[in-house]
Design a protein around this motif. Sequence first.
Motif, PDB file in Angstrom:
ATOM      1  N   THR A  52       0.846  -1.189   0.000  1.00 12.77           N
ATOM      2  CA  THR A  52       0.000   0.000   0.000  1.00 12.77           C
ATOM      3  C   THR A  52       0.883   1.242   0.000  1.00 12.77           C
ATOM      4  O   THR A  52       2.097   1.162   0.219  1.00 12.77           O
ATOM      5  CB  THR A  52      -0.897   0.012   1.252  1.00 12.77           C
ATOM      6  N   ASP A  53       0.266   2.408  -0.242  1.00 16.16           N
ATOM      7  CA  ASP A  53       1.027   3.664  -0.197  1.00 16.16           C
ATOM      8  C   ASP A  53       1.686   3.854   1.162  1.00 16.16           C
ATOM      9  O   ASP A  53       2.823   4.307   1.259  1.00 16.16           O
ATOM     10  CB  ASP A  53       0.110   4.851  -0.503  1.00 16.16           C
ATOM     11  N   SER A  54       0.969   3.510   2.220  1.00 13.70           N
ATOM     12  CA  SER A  54       1.509   3.658   3.573  1.00 13.70           C
ATOM     13  C   SER A  54       2.720   2.739   3.773  1.00 13.70           C
ATOM     14  O   SER A  54       3.733   3.142   4.342  1.00 13.70           O
ATOM     15  CB  SER A  54       0.424   3.336   4.600  1.00 13.70           C
ATOM     16  N   GLU A  55       2.629   1.499   3.297  1.00 17.72           N
ATOM     17  CA  GLU A  55       3.744   0.568   3.414  1.00 17.72           C
ATOM     18  C   GLU A  55       4.939   1.023   2.582  1.00 17.72           C
ATOM     19  O   GLU A  55       6.089   0.889   2.997  1.00 17.72           O
ATOM     20  CB  GLU A  55       3.306  -0.832   2.985  1.00 17.72           C
ATOM     21  N   ASP A  56       4.658   1.595   1.402  1.00 22.26           N
ATOM     22  CA  ASP A  56       5.733   2.144   0.571  1.00 22.26           C
ATOM     23  C   ASP A  56       6.476   3.250   1.309  1.00 22.26           C
ATOM     24  O   ASP A  56       7.701   3.324   1.293  1.00 22.26           O
ATOM     25  CB  ASP A  56       5.180   2.686  -0.748  1.00 22.26           C
ATOM     26  N   ARG A  57       5.710   4.135   1.962  1.00 26.18           N
ATOM     27  CA  ARG A  57       6.343   5.248   2.697  1.00 26.18           C
ATOM     28  C   ARG A  57       7.172   4.721   3.868  1.00 26.18           C
ATOM     29  O   ARG A  57       8.256   5.219   4.143  1.00 26.18           O
ATOM     30  CB  ARG A  57       5.283   6.243   3.175  1.00 26.18           C
ATOM     31  N   GLU A  58       6.650   3.714   4.573  1.00 26.02           N
ATOM     32  CA  GLU A  58       7.398   3.132   5.690  1.00 26.02           C
ATOM     33  C   GLU A  58       8.699   2.494   5.198  1.00 26.02           C
ATOM     34  O   GLU A  58       9.745   2.632   5.838  1.00 26.02           O
ATOM     35  CB  GLU A  58       6.536   2.083   6.402  1.00 26.02           C
ATOM     36  N   GLN A  59       8.631   1.799   4.070  1.00 28.30           N
ATOM     37  CA  GLN A  59       9.830   1.181   3.493  1.00 28.30           C
ATOM     38  C   GLN A  59      10.834   2.253   3.089  1.00 28.30           C
ATOM     39  O   GLN A  59      12.031   2.134   3.350  1.00 28.30           O
ATOM     40  CB  GLN A  59       9.441   0.326   2.279  1.00 28.30           C
ATOM     41  N   GLN A  60      10.355   3.304   2.463  1.00 30.80           N
ATOM     42  CA  GLN A  60      11.217   4.407   2.047  1.00 30.80           C
ATOM     43  C   GLN A  60      11.937   5.016   3.248  1.00 30.80           C
ATOM     44  O   GLN A  60      13.155   5.233   3.220  1.00 30.80           O
ATOM     45  CB  GLN A  60      10.372   5.488   1.354  1.00 30.80           C
ATOM     46  N   ASN A 106      10.184  -1.815  -3.725  1.00 37.85           N
ATOM     47  CA  ASN A 106       9.989  -1.895  -2.276  1.00 37.85           C
ATOM     48  C   ASN A 106       9.610  -3.284  -1.785  1.00 37.85           C
ATOM     49  O   ASN A 106       9.882  -3.632  -0.640  1.00 37.85           O
ATOM     50  CB  ASN A 106       8.923  -0.896  -1.825  1.00 37.85           C
TER      51      ASN A 106
END
Length: 203
Positions: A2-10, A62
């Motif tokens: 998800t977008d949220s998971e992408d941001r956390e990975q980033q 990601n």
Amino acid sequence: MTDSEDREQQAAVTRRLLYYLNSPIAPYCRLRGVLPAPGAVRIAVRAGDDENARDFLYEIPNDTVTPYYIPGLLRTVLTGPQIYSSSDLGEVRGMTLIRLRPQEITPDPEPEQGRALTVVHALCDPGDDENPFLLGFLILGGGLLRLYVQRPDRPGVIGADIRLNNTRTALIASLPSLLEEEQYQRPASDDPHCDLLVDLTDW
């Protein structure tokens, strides 16, 4: 992801790579930045130390690797010959863009200093009140690290010896309870920097 998971990975990749602002990520290769991209992270690297240095942007999806493996992945790519198809290459902001396929690359093992850094960072996390307060550390060589910690319920400094090839997450999570077990403790007769030594090298 998800977008949220992408941001956390980033964010996790960015934190993981901060160390390499002060030291080369591979011989003659320096980190220039970590950039967000849709579903991926892009890592900017300058290869070379002279006027012929070139800038590369390595794109890593990601959902293919954890942040811990990215330095080793980059070391592999930067130190050995790699073959890329034309569909994996591009250009962004004057840098050569290379889209990596991590599943086809075996990451180089993390050097001793990198493994020590991972442990020390985990114990310095201010958001985790369960961990003992880290007062210092010493890389002993041979894959050993001595942590100097102070338990909140007891005065004095404890030196805890661990192996850097242990499963760090499990060991760090168990460290507070392991420090309480007397079977691991002995007086620190050979180290003036702590009162007790705890040998967790076989844990």
